[in-house]
Design a protein around this motif. Structure first.
Motif, mmCIF file in Angstrom:
data_model
loop_
_atom_site.group_PDB
_atom_site.id
_atom_site.type_symbol
_atom_site.label_atom_id
_atom_site.label_comp_id
_atom_site.label_asym_id
_atom_site.label_seq_id
_atom_site.Cartn_x
_atom_site.Cartn_y
_atom_site.Cartn_z
ATOM 1 N N SER A 27 0.682 -1.001 -0.040
ATOM 2 C CA SER A 27 -0.059 0.178 -0.022
ATOM 3 C C SER A 27 0.889 1.372 0.076
ATOM 4 O O SER A 27 2.114 1.355 0.661
ATOM 5 N N ASN A 28 0.497 2.157 -0.713
ATOM 6 C CA ASN A 28 1.154 3.391 -0.652
ATOM 7 C C ASN A 28 0.659 4.194 0.372
ATOM 8 O O ASN A 28 -0.542 4.168 0.656
ATOM 9 N N ASN A 29 1.286 5.328 0.485
ATOM 10 C CA ASN A 29 0.964 6.195 1.608
ATOM 11 C C ASN A 29 -0.430 7.137 1.302
ATOM 12 O O ASN A 29 -1.292 7.453 1.916
ATOM 13 N N ASN A 30 -0.562 7.182 -0.170
ATOM 14 C CA ASN A 30 -1.916 7.716 -0.776
ATOM 15 C C ASN A 30 -2.988 6.914 -0.346
ATOM 16 O O ASN A 30 -4.187 7.668 -0.042
ATOM 17 N N SER A 31 -3.136 5.601 -0.336
ATOM 18 C CA SER A 31 -4.139 4.641 -0.284
ATOM 19 C C SER A 31 -4.420 4.788 1.120
ATOM 20 O O SER A 31 -5.597 4.855 1.774
ATOM 21 N N ILE A 32 -3.645 4.817 2.253
ATOM 22 C CA ILE A 32 -3.850 5.141 3.781
ATOM 23 C C ILE A 32 -4.428 6.486 4.179
ATOM 24 O O ILE A 32 -5.318 6.542 4.860
ATOM 25 N N GLN A 68 -6.137 8.207 1.980
ATOM 26 C CA GLN A 68 -7.539 8.374 1.412
ATOM 27 C C GLN A 68 -8.402 7.596 2.462
ATOM 28 O O GLN A 68 -9.402 8.006 2.807
ATOM 29 N N LEU A 69 -8.075 6.440 2.807
ATOM 30 C CA LEU A 69 -8.692 5.794 3.952
ATOM 31 C C LEU A 69 -9.081 6.812 5.319
ATOM 32 O O LEU A 69 -10.054 6.657 5.638
ATOM 33 N N GLN A 81 -10.298 -1.334 7.842
ATOM 34 C CA GLN A 81 -9.433 -0.886 6.612
ATOM 35 C C GLN A 81 -8.067 -0.388 6.803
ATOM 36 O O GLN A 81 -7.058 -0.795 6.573
#
Length: 172
Positions: A39-44, A46-47, A75
């Motif tokens: 996972s990249n920092n963007n996905s976390i 965004q979550l 998540q």
């Protein structure tokens, strides 16, 4: 040439000595490391952004709001277990409550998430009982109004009948 995800997976598995042994012994640790690596920092982020903007809907039950809240929290925690502290999670839960519940729960300063959930559910139950009692009172009041109007109509008809009979010299 290998696809980028496959190359990344090979790089990940080469960092871990024996993935099969690791998988068999501690899947939870493997899953966490795998998710963190891929996972990249963007996905976390965004979550986390979604999590911090969760709000209970106007007519949404606390239980339904809680399901959305927990789903989003899980998540995030699947990727990084300590992304939010317990006080941050508690504050987010309270902030996301509908304003009518929030106004009553916030001043109580619940000690933890479970206390806040219990308080919110208790408030919602009390509110439903009050609404139910108000509905019953409304029906009773309307019933009394209807009884009063029926009596007035009955008196009106009796007066008309008496006049008719008096005008037509009927015996009564």
């Amino acid at each position: 040439m290998a696809y980028a995800p496959i190359a990344k997976l090979k790089k990940f598995t080469s960092k871990k000595n024996d993935v099969q042994v690791w998988l068999n012994n501690d899947f939870a640790a493997f899953k966490l490391a795998f998710l963190q690596y891929f996972s990249n920092n963007n996905s976390i982020n965004q979550l986390a952004n979604t999590f911090t903007t969760i709000k209970q809907g106007e007519n949404e039950a606390v239980t339904t709001y809680l399901e959305h809240f927990h789903r989003n929290l899980r998540q995030i925690q699947a990727i990084q277990a300590d992304y939010f502290t317990a006080p941050q999670i508690l504050n987010q839960f309270i902030r996301g409550l509908h304003s009518s519940i929030l106004q009553c729960i916030h001043p109580m300063h619940p000690a933890d998430l479970q206390a806040a959930i219990t308080n919110a559910r208790d408030f919602e139950t009390a509110k439903l009982k009050v609404n139910h009692a108000q509905a019953i009172n409304l029906v009773i009041n309307r019933s009394s109004e209807l009884d009063s109007k029926l009596k007035q109509f009955s008196d009106f008809l009796n007066q008309k009948l008496e006049r008719y009979l008096a005008d037509n010299h009927a015996i009564y």
